[in-house]
Structures are given as C-alpha cells and as structure tokens.
Design an enzyme around this catalytic site. Sequence first.
Site, PDB file in Angstrom:
ATOM      1  N   HIS A   1      -4.122  -1.630  -5.968  1.00 33.36           N
ATOM      2  CA  HIS A   1      -3.432  -0.429  -6.418  1.00 33.36           C
ATOM      3  C   HIS A   1      -4.466   0.645  -6.725  1.00 33.36           C
ATOM      4  O   HIS A   1      -5.366   0.429  -7.513  1.00 33.36           O
ATOM      5  CB  HIS A   1      -2.597  -0.723  -7.668  1.00 33.36           C
ATOM      6  CG  HIS A   1      -1.436  -1.638  -7.389  1.00 33.36           C
ATOM      7  ND1 HIS A   1      -0.663  -2.194  -8.358  1.00 33.36           N
ATOM      8  CD2 HIS A   1      -0.925  -2.066  -6.224  1.00 33.36           C
ATOM      9  CE1 HIS A   1       0.276  -2.932  -7.808  1.00 33.36           C
ATOM     10  NE2 HIS A   1       0.130  -2.879  -6.507  1.00 33.36           N
TER      11      HIS A   1
ATOM     12  N   ASP B   1       0.817  -1.221   0.000  1.00 32.12           N
ATOM     13  CA  ASP B   1       0.000   0.000   0.000  1.00 32.12           C
ATOM     14  C   ASP B   1       0.849   1.268   0.000  1.00 32.12           C
ATOM     15  O   ASP B   1       0.425   2.300   0.514  1.00 32.12           O
ATOM     16  CB  ASP B   1      -0.949   0.013   1.211  1.00 32.12           C
ATOM     17  CG  ASP B   1      -1.650  -1.315   1.385  1.00 32.12           C
ATOM     18  OD1 ASP B   1      -2.233  -1.783   0.408  1.00 32.12           O
ATOM     19  OD2 ASP B   1      -1.584  -1.898   2.481  1.00 32.12           O
TER      20      ASP B   1
HETATM   21  P1  IMP Z   1      -2.375 -12.959   1.569  1.00 30.40           P
HETATM   22  O1  IMP Z   1      -1.512 -12.334   0.513  1.00 30.40           O
HETATM   23  O2  IMP Z   1      -3.839 -12.732   1.321  1.00 30.40           O
HETATM   24  O3  IMP Z   1      -2.044 -14.391   1.800  1.00 30.40           O
HETATM   25  O4  IMP Z   1      -2.062 -12.195   2.955  1.00 30.40           O
HETATM   26  C1  IMP Z   1      -0.823 -12.337   3.615  1.00 30.40           C
HETATM   27  C2  IMP Z   1      -0.449 -11.037   4.324  1.00 30.40           C
HETATM   28  O5  IMP Z   1      -0.059 -10.070   3.371  1.00 30.40           O
HETATM   29  C3  IMP Z   1      -1.584 -10.390   5.120  1.00 30.40           C
HETATM   30  O6  IMP Z   1      -1.019  -9.746   6.257  1.00 30.40           O
HETATM   31  C4  IMP Z   1      -2.140  -9.360   4.166  1.00 30.40           C
HETATM   32  O7  IMP Z   1      -2.788  -8.306   4.834  1.00 30.40           O
HETATM   33  C5  IMP Z   1      -0.859  -8.905   3.493  1.00 30.40           C
HETATM   34  N1  IMP Z   1      -1.044  -8.391   2.138  1.00 30.40           N
HETATM   35  C6  IMP Z   1      -1.159  -9.099   1.020  1.00 30.40           C
HETATM   36  N2  IMP Z   1      -1.226  -8.291  -0.037  1.00 30.40           N
HETATM   37  C7  IMP Z   1      -1.131  -7.044   0.410  1.00 30.40           C
HETATM   38  C8  IMP Z   1      -1.087  -5.756  -0.216  1.00 30.40           C
HETATM   39  O8  IMP Z   1      -1.141  -5.602  -1.440  1.00 30.40           O
HETATM   40  N3  IMP Z   1      -0.989  -4.683   0.619  1.00 30.40           N
HETATM   41  C9  IMP Z   1      -0.877  -4.821   1.958  1.00 30.40           C
HETATM   42  N4  IMP Z   1      -0.886  -5.997   2.585  1.00 30.40           N
HETATM   43  C10 IMP Z   1      -1.006  -7.101   1.812  1.00 30.40           C
END
Ligand code: IMP
Length: 442
Positions: free
Chosen positions: A55, A27
């Site tokens: 995004h 982010d």
């Molecule tokens: P997952 O990618 O859904 O498996 O989540 C794994 C971790 O990465 C969690 O803490 C999510 O909140 C974080 N996360 C995954 N993608 C993003 C992103 O694009 N921005 C911020 N956090 C992310």
Amino acid sequence: MDEIQQNAETGKSTGTCTSVVGLHWGDEGKGKVVDLLAAEHDAVVRYNGGANAGHTVVVGGERYALHLVPSGILYPGKLAVVGNGVVVDPEKLIDEMAALEARGVSTESLVVSSRAHVVAPYHKLEDEVREQIASGATGSGAIGTTKRGIGPCYADKAQRASAIRVGDLLRPEMLRARLEVACKFKSTRLAGIDAGDALNPAALTARLASAGEKLRPRVRDTTYLLHDLLAEGKSLLFEGGNATLLDVDHGTYPFVTSSNCTTLGISTGTGVPGRRLDRVVGIMKAYCTRVGGGPMPTEQVNEIGNRIRERGREYGTTTGRPRRCGWLDLVATRYSVMINGVTEVAVMLFDVLTGFEDLQVCTAYNFEGSRTDRFLPDAVDLGQATPVYETLPGFAEEITGARRWQDLPANARGYIEFIERFLGVPVSIISVGPGREQTLVG
Ligand code: IMP
C-alpha cells in the site's frame, strides 16, 4: 469493564465498521483511501494477506510503501491492528516498523493478534520451489507469486501440524518443539534444495524467538480488543490486503492469492461478524491492472498499455514488477461490487486517462459463442472470454489540479457517471493524483 465485556459477548455494541476493499487484481490505491478515512476512525485493521500486499501512501510529499503495517499508522493516535487472518513475517514486520520509526512515524499503536500465523523462512523457499515446479517446460502453471511465502503459510494453517502462530513465538520451548515438527515436514518437501539454516530448528528458534521478544509488547487477543472497542462506541476501518479478483474462493482461481481478500474475509480474519459492516468502500482504478499470471480480458499489450503503465507508474510496490495494464473491465468490477456488498466506490488514478481520444470500457464478454454480462471467475473460462467494449469520449485536459466535481471536464464527468450507472452504486471519491489533497470527495 464488566459492562463492556458483556456488550462484547452479546454483540450489543454501538461502534461503527467501514471496510475498504480492492475491486480488481490489487494495487487500486487502497492505501490512499484508508489514509483518508483513517481520520474518521479510531482503529485500522488488517484481516488478510501479509507482506505480499503493498500500500502506497503519500503524505506531505513523502512516499510510504507499507506491506504488513496497516496504513492507518501514518495517523498519530490511531490504533493499527494486525488481525488473526493475516500471515505475519515477524522479521519483515520489525524491519517495516523500524523504517517507519526512522522516518519519525511512531509505531507505538500497532498491535498484532497472537493467533495470526507466522511466515517462516522455509515458506519463502517453498513458494519459490512451487513456482519453479508449476512453471514446468511451458511456464503456464506459474502464478507469478510475490515469493513472500504467503501460500505455503496459509497451507500450514490448514494443515495444523506444521503451523506456527505469533503467540508461539513467545514460548521458546514450545516454539522449538513445533519447529522440529515443521522442519520434518518441510525436509521431505524441499529434499535436494540447499535450504541453509531455513530447515534448522535450533537456528530458526533463535531467530523467531528473538523476533517474538521484540513483538511481545504488541501481541494481543485482537478479537476481544476489537469487540471491546466497538462496545465503547469506537469506529473500526478494515483494510483489505490484495483484492477481490485475487480472493482464494471468489477470484480468478488458481491465479489468486491464498486468503479471502474480500469483505467476506473480515469475519474469519478478525472475529468481527459481517453484519457489523455499515459501509463498504470499493476501490477501483479508472482502468485495470494485474501483476503476475492469469487471465485479464481487457489487457492491452500495445501502446495503450504502455502509456497507462508509464503515466500511472504501474510498477509493483512489493516486487517492482511492471504491471499488466488495460481498459476498465466493468463486468469484473460489478461482480466485485456484488461479492463485497459495496455501498460506494472510489475511482483512483483518474488523471492517468488524460489525453486518450477515446476511452474503452468493457461492459460484456463474448464467451462460448454468446454474449454475457456476468463475470467468469474460473481462470480457464475467463481466458477464453473476449471483451465487448463501449466507447466513451476521452478528455485532453490535465485534471491533477481538480478539487471539485465542477473542475472536471464534461467528458471526465461522463466517464464517472457511466461507471455509477453500470455499477449501481455511487462514486464517492475520485483521486486525481497521489497526494492527500488530490482527491474529490462527494
Ligand atoms: P501471492 O499472494 O504472493 O501468493 O501471489 C499470488 C498472486 O497474487 C500473484 O499473481 C501476485 O502477483 C498477486 N498479488 C498478491 N498480492 C498482491 C497485491 O497486493 N497486489 C497485486 N497483486 C498481488
């Protein structure tokens, strides 16, 4: 054509490659920078992650939240490539394309790798069940995933027998056979869960084959496509999903996502070797945020954190969750600069820091009784580290109208100069608001 092919195979191509990568926990505002840089590139390429990425790009006052579609789509005529390293939820992708078309954005130039893996409905169930089990009685093992099925899909990619790729969606008989096997595996794992049609091979085949038909004109061997473009002298912009500290190998494991979000993932996620990268733009916020679980040494669970959250609209693009907010962690940022081979940095959301009397930046940690200026990627270690701050003078002036370096107040310039010195790379972009025009480019 023969000549181009030969070039692609020998690697003697002439095009240029730029990468945009987040240096914190996601982010950071990559969408805006990709959108800015897309103007000078011929194709924008995603190489990792899936619909977990969010995004946000604001063009002409219109706000677009993109998840799977590369941000470059907002520039007419740019090729938008979803590489083999991305995990594609085909129905979500189709919905996102339809939503863009409904707002007058053409998605004609979108192409998807036939070798990208498919996120199926059962992956999202598995994601949810994994989180429930891991949270146990204390809740401490939960990652706080986006529940988009990302981890389970990458796990199937490694497991192979239960994996489905985009190319499989175009061959319904084979798809059915693969889904039969996948559902057998999943049934044991999801025993006792009401999965509805998510474990019914016939229903899944119908759904996924129908999505495949819609995507058929977009499906390609994107590896050859990218090398052909380079051979023609075209320039590629790689758009990292998620961010460095969420990288499955180099992030704060196990509180990470399941892909290589760093520039290191470009090679495997697209087939373009790392040595082709000419420029690596690292994206950082002027402070830090994190969504989900895991250590964040500079987190401020107090008025400072609340103020950053409100001013910065720090709520997730993908899940709407409030983000954890805190001071800038330069130890973590310098680690990310090192891992990615960053050549320049973009500092985003700088305007959010207006009004703080003092600004704290973390320049070292206290860990196991001594001071270290090295990052601690292991989550247990990082959880025990306490930040050592340097205090810099804040600035009271609103800077959302600044367009040139000289427009920034002296203390704001001092903050940026401190970052440059600490990281050892130049700050080439400063963002002072969501609009394309609210950007200082050095
Ligand atoms: P997952 O990618 O859904 O498996 O989540 C794994 C971790 O990465 C969690 O803490 C999510 O909140 C974080 N996360 C995954 N993608 C993003 C992103 O694009 N921005 C911020 N956090 C992310």
